[in-house]
Scaffold this motif. Structure first.
Motif: not given
Length: 450
Positions: A182-192, A379-383, A405-408, A433-438
Motif C-alpha cells: 500500500c505504500v512505498v518510500e524511496r528516498g524522499e519520495e512516497v508512493y501509493i 505524508k501518509v495515514e492509514a485509517l 486521488p492518492n487513496i487506496l 474498511v482500511i484505507i491508506v491516503t496522502t
C-alpha cells in the motif's frame, strides 16, 4: 472543534501542534508561564497560565463552549481531577493521560465512573508496539487493524532481494501469499503504488496482511525472520516495565540495565523473570560484560535522548541486534535521519495519534467514523472506518468507485472475515474498511469518494 489542552510538556506541545494543523481552535493551560509562551509563540493558539484543576481557569479557557478537554500533565491524579471538574462545568468530552501501572487493572472502572471519553497510556501503547516488532523481527513498524486480525507492516527491501524489480501486481501470485502493498518510500519520495509499480532494493514498503500471511510472506521473500531470544533494555522506565511484563509471557531472556538502585529493587520485585542490572550503561565495559554482542534486540529507552542515541550507535557497532531508540525531541528528526538508530520510539506521537483519532470520530455526523488511525510517515495515514447506513459506496464494486486521488482501499473486515480486496470486491454496511491516503484530515468514509 474547540479543544483545551491542560499540560504543556512534550505530550501537550505535540498534541497542540498536531490538532492545530487539523484546523481545531486550541487553548493550552499550564501552571508554568515558560512552556505556555513557547507554544503560543510557535503556534497560532491561545495560552493561559494557571492550574487546569481551577474552575476559574477553565472558565477563562472557555470550558463552557469546549468540545473536548485533554489533560496531559505529569500527574495522573491531576489529569483525572481536571477532567472531573471539566465534566461538572460543561458537557464536553474529556481525555486523560493515565500512566501509572497501578491503575491499569482499574482503568475501565475509572473511565466509566468519571464519564471519561478516553484514557491514554503512552508508555503502555509504546511497549505494545515494541512487543509486536520483537515478535516479527523483519518489520520496522507494525500497526494492527480489525482488532488485530490484519496488520500493516513496514520493512526495508534488502539488497539482492527477489522483490527487487518485482511489480506490485505480481507480489501475491509469485510469492503465493495474500497481501497488498500500500505504500512505498524511496528516498524522499512516497508512493501509493499502482499495480505496475516496480519495487527496488532499499525501498521501504508497507503491506497489509493477516499475521499468518505476513510471516509466510517474509519466509517466501527470503527476508530474515529468526526469532528473538535475547533482549537487552537500557533504562528501567515505565516503558521497560510494561515491555518486560509482556515479554515475560514468551520464551525470551530479558536483561534490564538501570542506574538507580532503588528502581532496580522495585523492578526485581515486579519482574522476577528478568535479570536486573544496577549499572551505568554508558560505561562500554558494562555492555560488553553483559553480553551486548549476543543480543537479538537492544532498546535504549532512558529519559535522555542523547544518551539513547549514543547507546544505540554503540549497540549497532558491536552487535547484530534489532535496535530501538527512544527519542522524544521532534527537532532531532533532521539530525538523526541518516543515523543507524533502528526503530525510533516516540510515546508523544503515539498519544497524539490516538487522541487525533478520537477527535475525528467526534466530528463525524454520519456514523461512518474513524475507528483506527496511524501515521505511516509525515505524508501518509492509514485509517480504518466503520461503514454506517449513510455510506454512499455500499454495494458498488471498488473498480467502479470514483475515489479521490492518492487513496487506496487496502482491506475489508466483514464480521471477522478479512478481505484483501480486488477491483471486483465491494463494501457492505457494517464492514470496517482500511484505507491508506496522502490526503490529510479524512473524518468520514464518504470523504474518500469524489
Amino acid at each position: 472543534m474547540n479543544i483545551i489542552i491542560v499540560g504543556c510538556g512534550k505530550v501537550g506541545a505535540t498534541l497542540a501542534e498536531q490538532l492545530s494543523k487539523e484546523g481545531h481552535d486550541i487553548v493550552v493551560v499550564d501552571k508554568k508561564s515558560a512552556p505556555v509562551i513557547s507554544i503560543t509563540e510557535t503556534l497560532d493558539i491561545m495560552g493561559i497560565v494557571g492550574s487546569g484543576t481551577s474552575y476559574r481557569i477553565l472558565i477563562e479557557a472557555g470550558i463552557e463552549k469546549a468540545d473536548l478537554l485533554i489533560a496531559v500533565t505529569g500527574s495522573d491524579e491531576l489529569n483525572l481531577l481536571c477532567c472531573l471538574i471539566a465534566r461538572k462545568a460543561s458537557k464536553c468530552h474529556t481525555v486523560a493521560r493515565v500512566r501509572n501501572p497501578q491503575y491499569n487493572d482499574e482503568i475501565d472502572f475509572i473511565r466509566e465512573e468519571m464519564a471519561l471519553s478516553m484514557t491514554i497510556n503512552p508508555e503502555l501503547e509504546t511497549a505494545l508496539e515494541m512487543e509486536r516488532l520483537i515478535k516479527i523481527p523483519s518489520a520496522v513498524k507494525i500497526e494492527p487493524f480489525a482488532k488485530g486480525k490484519v496488520e500493516l507492516l513496514k520493512f526495508h527491501i534488502p539488497e539482492h532481494s527477489i522483490l527487487d524489480g518485482m511489480k506490485v501486481m505480481d507480489l501475491s501470485h509469485r510469492l503465493q501469499c495474500k497481501l497488498l502493498a500500500c505504500v512505498v518510500e524511496r528516498g524522499e519520495e512516497v508512493y501509493i503504488p499502482s499495480g505496475s509499480f516496480e519495487l527496488r532494493s532499499k525501498d521501504t514498503i508497507s503491506i497489509i496482511a493477516t499475521p499468518e500471511n505476513a510471516i509466510d510472506f517474509f519466509q517466501r521473500a527470503g527476508i530474515l525472520i529468526n526469532n528473538i531470544k535475547n533482549v537487552m533494555i537500557i533504562g528501567g522506565s515505565t516503558i521497560a516495565e510494561y515491555l518486560a511484563q509482556r515479554l515475560s509471557r514468551s520464551d525470551i531472556n530479558l536483561k534490564i540495565i538501570e542506574q538507580n538502585l532503588e528502581r532496580c529493587e522495585e523492578l526485581s520485585e515486579l519482574l522476577p523473570h528478568a535479570s536486573i542490572i544496577n549499572a551505568n550503561a554508558t560505561d562500554r565495559d558494562v555492555l560488553l560484560e553483559e553480553g551486548i554482542e549476543d543480543m537479538d534486540a537492544f532498546a535504549a529507552i532512558t529519559n535522555f535522548d542523547e544518551e539513547n542515541i549514543i547507546l544505540s550507535l554503540y549497540a549497532k557497532k558491536h552487535s547484530h541486534a534489532k535496535i530501538f531508540t527512544k527519542i522524544t525531541r521532534l527537532t532531532y528528526d533532521d539530525i538523526i535521519a541518516d543515523m543507524p538508530l533502528g526503530i525510533i520510539i516516540n510515546p508523544q506521537l503515539v498519544t497524539a495519534d490516538s487522541i487525533l483519532q478520537h477527535a475525528r470520530t467526534m466530528e463525524n455526523p454520519t456514523g461512518c467514523n474513524v475507528e483506527v488511525l496511524y501515521r505511516i510517515n509525515d505524508k501518509v495515514e492509514a485509517l480504518e472506518f466503520y461503514t454506517g447506513k449513510n455510506a454512499k459506496l455500499v454495494g458498488i464494486p471498488i473498480e467502479e468507485l470514483s475515489l479521490k486521488p492518492n487513496i487506496l482501499i487496502c482491506g475489508i473486515n466483514r464480521y471477522g472475515e478479512i478481505i484483501i480486496p480486488t477491483g471486483k470486491d465491494y463494501i457492505e454496511e457494517g464492514d470496517t474498511v482500511i484505507i491508506v491516503t496522502t490526503n490529510p484530515g479524512l473524518n468520514d468514509l464518504n470523504d474518500i469518494i469524489l
